[in-house]
Design an enzyme around this catalytic site. Structure first.
Site: not given
Ligand code: 2IT
Length: 449
Positions: A168, A128
């Site tokens: 996100d 993340k």
């Molecule tokens: O919290 C999540 O699962 C997302 N922000 C999506 C992450 C993604 O790589 O699609």
């Protein structure tokens, strides 16, 4: 050593090492508490020190993001990428742009992402990233300059086989576009190094809808375990962003009546429920004009705008917290239960506080943690990567069929693992155990790295 003593020692140490990281510790506690019967039956995870290893990110990158606003003034933000766990595949997870972003909040999100990605059954590690940059109130050119500056550093650390960011909170198709453009320019490489791209340059159809649609499919599955269905249910949602709006859209298509939702300014109570026309208005308002939900009540006169208020006091059968961590506290949970709510299906990551979760469990209602019910977003990101590798596009129907299948599988996994480890019907335990086992076994397979 007995499991409980081991776990208590482990948690004491983890608290000492990460003393100021409240949300991260909250997420670790929740996962680890679910694992007691797993460790009891498989002491190898203690011997291999899997818990000690799994709570330590493989790498945290922290960097300076300097950029100029439209007046020429210089600003400096902080950028981060937490590359948490690569046992199952390249790091995968979104980028959050919001003033609340810190190394702690991203560490918690990357930890959760590791288990969520494991649940999707796709070959995705956990990561993340983000910045304490707020897109609200910024012009397009400011957002572009910021995104370019962010990638000027991040491009060293990501890549198609290494780490694949997505969107996100505060980071949608516009931001992904600017970041992808700069990444491509710096690397001279057009690959699927990001997901959430627009479909005209490599994005998957249905990626924007995927989290919200997946949540609705998951709720349908949960209700079915009690011989019930979404059709006719009164629902409230919290956020009115990408996840919230697409949750409302699919819930309504499945016959539910969504009567409440909210954003940063307050909430809307619309007794008549949203419909296709209202959803179209909301999409234009939020995605195109970046306006506040207040305008919804000006346009649809019977709806009420409630400044600064959350949605949890609105009577409902099913609640969908889709905004952010710890948005639903013990008091909110009591209110929902008092009003007869029988299903809470999380769309955000860890939106319910431990007190709220305890209240739901005690009341015996259906309750699913975000890492299970909101996994549809990252799952379709995984499918976007597959399409990019194959250099083809699937139709919306093909992607939707995959998404449904994946959500059904996650639902079944949660129930199967919960039952196998004596916590029948507990979606939190099931999700944590199923997510953990795959990562832990893969870590053991790959040796001490
Ligand atoms: O919290 C999540 O699962 C997302 N922000 C999506 C992450 C993604 O790589 O699609």
């Amino acid at each position: 050593m007995n499991t409980q003593t081991y776990l208590n020692d482990f948690l004491t140490q983890t608290h000492q090492k990460n003393a100021s990281q409240k949300v991260f510790l909250q997420a670790v506690e929740e996962v680890v508490r679910s694992l007691v019967p797993v460790l009891d039956q498989n002491p190898v995870y203690m011997k291999e020190k899997i818990l000690e290893r799994i709570v330590e990110p493989e790498r945290i990158i922290s960097f300076r993001v300097p950029w100029r606003d439209d007046k020429g003034e210089i600003h400096v933000n902080r950028g981060f990428r937490v590359q948490f766990n690569s046992a199952l595949g390249p790091y995968k997870g979104g980028i959050r742009f919001h003033s609340s972003v810190t190394a702690d909040s991203l560490k918690f999100l990357a930890f959760e992402q590791t288990f969520k990605n494991s649940l999707t059954t796709l070959p995705l590690g956990g990561g993340k990233g983000g910045s304490d940059f707020d897109t609200r109130g910024k012009s397009d050119t400011e957002v572009m300059r910021f995104c370019h500056a962010f990638i000027d550093e991040l491009y060293h650390h990501i890549g198609y086989h290494t780490d694949i960011p997505a969107g996100d909170l505060g980071c949608g198709a516009r931001e992904i576009g600017y970041m992808f453009g700069q990444y491509k320019k710096l690397t001279n490489d057009f690959t699927g190094a990001f997901t959430g791209k627009k479909p005209n340059w490599g994005g998957s159809l249905l990626r924007p809808q995927a989290t919200g649609y997946g949540i609705s499919y998951f709720a349908q599955n949960m209700l079915a375990t009690r011989g019930d269905e979404l059709n006719g249910k009164i629902c409230v949602v919290s956020g009115a962003g990408n996840v919230g709006i697409h949750t409302m859209e699919k819930l309504s298509e499945l016959g539910a009546k969504v009567v409440g939702f909210m954003d940063y300014d307050g909430s809307i109570y619309d007794k008549d429920g949203v419909n296709a026309e209202k959803i179209a208005f909301l999409k234009d308002l939020v995605f195109k004009r970046r306006g506040s939900v207040q305008e919804y009540a000006k346009k649809f006169k019977k709806a009420q705008f409630r400044p600064g208020k959350k949605t949890w006091d609105i009577p409902c059968d099913c609640a969908f917290p889709t905004a952010c961590e710890n948005e639903l506290n013990g008091e909110d949970a009591k209110m929902l239960l008092k009003n007869g709510c029988k299903c809470v299906c999380e769309g955000a990551n860890m939106p319910s506080t431990p007190e709220a979760v305890e209240a739901f469990k005690e009341a015996g209602i259906l309750y699913s943690p975000g890492k299970a019910s909101n996994a549809g977003g990252v799952a379709v990101s995984g499918l976007e990567m597959t399409q990019n590798s194959m250099r083809i596009y699937w139709t919306a129907q093909e992607v939707d069929a995959y998404l449904k299948r994946i959500m059904n599988n996650i639902h079944t996994s949660c129930l199967t693992y919960a039952e196998q480890f004596a916590q029948k019907g507990d979606y939190v335990a099931g999700a944590n155990i199923a997510g953990f086992l795959k990562v832990a076994d893969s870590m053991i397979d790959q040796g001490l790295v």
